[in-house]
Design a protein around this motif. Sequence first.
Motif, PDB file in Angstrom:
ATOM      1  N   PRO A  57     -30.040 -30.287  34.200  1.00 22.31           N
ATOM      2  CA  PRO A  57     -29.455 -31.567  34.621  1.00 22.31           C
ATOM      3  C   PRO A  57     -27.940 -31.521  34.514  1.00 22.31           C
ATOM      4  O   PRO A  57     -27.358 -30.595  33.953  1.00 22.31           O
ATOM      5  CB  PRO A  57     -30.062 -32.565  33.631  1.00 22.31           C
ATOM      6  N   THR A  58     -27.310 -32.540  35.045  1.00 20.62           N
ATOM      7  CA  THR A  58     -25.862 -32.669  34.945  1.00 20.62           C
ATOM      8  C   THR A  58     -25.513 -33.855  34.055  1.00 20.62           C
ATOM      9  O   THR A  58     -26.353 -34.739  33.811  1.00 20.62           O
ATOM     10  CB  THR A  58     -25.232 -32.870  36.333  1.00 20.62           C
TER      11      THR A  58
ATOM     12  N   HIS B 121     -24.082 -37.323  33.173  1.00 26.11           N
ATOM     13  CA  HIS B 121     -23.854 -38.563  33.918  1.00 26.11           C
ATOM     14  C   HIS B 121     -22.483 -39.121  33.528  1.00 26.11           C
ATOM     15  O   HIS B 121     -22.243 -39.455  32.365  1.00 26.11           O
ATOM     16  CB  HIS B 121     -24.948 -39.577  33.604  1.00 26.11           C
TER      17      HIS B 121
ATOM     18  N   ASP C 201     -19.711 -41.990  34.161  1.00 28.40           N
ATOM     19  CA  ASP C 201     -19.451 -43.335  34.666  1.00 28.40           C
ATOM     20  C   ASP C 201     -18.027 -43.698  34.271  1.00 28.40           C
ATOM     21  O   ASP C 201     -17.769 -44.160  33.158  1.00 28.40           O
ATOM     22  CB  ASP C 201     -20.456 -44.326  34.087  1.00 28.40           C
TER      23      ASP C 201
ATOM     24  N   SER D 255     -21.389 -40.982  29.285  1.00 29.84           N
ATOM     25  CA  SER D 255     -22.277 -41.995  28.714  1.00 29.84           C
ATOM     26  C   SER D 255     -23.315 -41.413  27.768  1.00 29.84           C
ATOM     27  O   SER D 255     -24.040 -42.159  27.123  1.00 29.84           O
ATOM     28  CB  SER D 255     -22.981 -42.742  29.847  1.00 29.84           C
TER      29      SER D 255
ATOM     30  N   LEU E 278     -25.837 -39.661  28.871  1.00 32.28           N
ATOM     31  CA  LEU E 278     -27.060 -39.526  29.644  1.00 32.28           C
ATOM     32  C   LEU E 278     -27.008 -38.263  30.488  1.00 32.28           C
ATOM     33  O   LEU E 278     -25.941 -37.792  30.869  1.00 32.28           O
ATOM     34  CB  LEU E 278     -27.253 -40.744  30.549  1.00 32.28           C
ATOM     35  N   LEU E 279     -28.182 -37.702  30.784  1.00 34.40           N
ATOM     36  CA  LEU E 279     -28.310 -36.548  31.660  1.00 34.40           C
ATOM     37  C   LEU E 279     -28.911 -36.993  32.987  1.00 34.40           C
ATOM     38  O   LEU E 279     -29.844 -37.786  33.018  1.00 34.40           O
ATOM     39  CB  LEU E 279     -29.184 -35.466  31.019  1.00 34.40           C
ATOM     40  N   LEU E 280     -28.374 -36.459  34.074  1.00 32.26           N
ATOM     41  CA  LEU E 280     -28.788 -36.867  35.417  1.00 32.26           C
ATOM     42  C   LEU E 280     -29.595 -35.751  36.066  1.00 32.26           C
ATOM     43  O   LEU E 280     -29.130 -34.612  36.168  1.00 32.26           O
ATOM     44  CB  LEU E 280     -27.558 -37.187  36.265  1.00 32.26           C
TER      45      LEU E 280
ATOM     46  N   GLN F 217     -30.680 -34.644  42.480  1.00 30.98           N
ATOM     47  CA  GLN F 217     -31.304 -35.401  43.557  1.00 30.98           C
ATOM     48  C   GLN F 217     -31.409 -34.592  44.848  1.00 30.98           C
ATOM     49  O   GLN F 217     -31.908 -35.090  45.849  1.00 30.98           O
ATOM     50  CB  GLN F 217     -30.477 -36.663  43.819  1.00 30.98           C
TER      51      GLN F 217
END
Length: 480
Positions: free
Chosen positions: A60-61, A63, A65, A127, A129-131, A134
């Motif tokens: 994942p990448t 996140h 923001d 943040s 978080l891991l994204l 997509q």
Amino acid sequence: MKLRVKPVKRFPHSEAISVDSGSPLLPLAVSHRRLVGDGKMSTTQASHSLAFRVMRLCRPTLHVDTPLLVDPSDLLVGEDIFDDPLAASQLPRLLSGPGIKPPEDAADLGYRTRFLLHDATDSMGLSGLLLLPQAFGAIYLGETFCSYISINNSSNFEVRDIIIKAEIQTERQRILLLDTSKSSVESIRAGGRYDFIVEHDVKELGAHTLVCTALYNDGDGERKYLPQFFKFIVANPLSVKTKVRVVKDTTFLEACIENHTKTNLYMDQVEFEPAQNWSATKLKADEHHSEMNSAARETFKPPVLIRSGGGIQNYLYQLKSSSQGPEHVKVEGSNVLGKLQITWRTNLGEPGRLQTQQILGAAITRKEIDLQVAEIPATIIFGRSFSIHINLTNLTERELGPFEVSLSPDDSPEERAVVINGLQKMALPKVEAFGSSDFHLKLVATKLGVQRITGISVFDYRERKTYDPLPDMEIFVDLE
């Protein structure tokens, strides 16, 4: 009615890899975007109970923001306040006034501090978080392509005796990744699936095709063959440009590495592997660190960052010939210097590795003899004879000579500042293979000041050829 089954080419056995559907996939993330649709099939989709689903396993990448946060001082004063020491000293008292200082209690029901920058790291926008990806993303040369493949039974009955194969096809070769011919999957229930993971080290550019095939018994006992094809393109992550410069007996190699990817690359290793008879030293800029920090940096080498979208990094290597004797004693025509080994990681640690082709230097010519001045008088007087000591070395595996030493006839005697005193030609005996011969040549200077001795050449009677002349040398001619 009898069904004729076309024989399928058997591949070497490779143990199937099964994955527990309940096991977590993180830190690996699954991209649910297929490579190319449902693939191309030999028959229609409806005629098969099984279907392949191919997903790429990649990390994942982070996140990000990016928030709109401000420092309280930016709302009250300008940047020029720090130009006045007196005003700058009053800034802490001004910012600690009522209504400005953030409340120390955890409850901020009015959210009046939500736009304030409480810590410098808040401006990074991470943040925590891991994204998950997509899109399928890009695959680069030197990386490891990892794919999660699921074969699904979409029918209402069980299929049995499934032989699954997965292979990578390129323009040059065909690489088998999985083959269950010797240990077929016993059955897949209605609505069930069989999952496995395949990996492939990408070593070629251009179009690649992941071929997944299944040979199975349908619910009515019919033997069916299902092929599916998934295509992807492999791109070049970086380019390497080299320059070779020769300074006397030392060769310098400059390598410029440019990042062509959309992510930052962290170079773990950029090492030059020299060819035979060469040694390499990596040159670095002078950095003033303490001894403790220097030892720590040698033990834990920080990676070199090459930024995305065209970032570059230069490396410089000093190459020296490790063979004995003069530098030209090498294999004739061999100008291979070596190759570069490059390893890197991306933001979340995905590794990559590339090796360049052999880097070529200037073409090497093979000298047969080497002519050097061994000794020259410290004082040379105008019009007086002096002697220089010269060494002639045979660099070949055969006997050379006899020789004749003279001044080359290119320049007229009137233009020469130093001429031979006595006989204009000196005879030398044969020199055995890899042997040497010393002789003294008598000269006389005809001009005062700084002069050059030029044009001393050697002629081989037997080979009927003239070798390269003695390198020019400067002398000072005094009056007394």
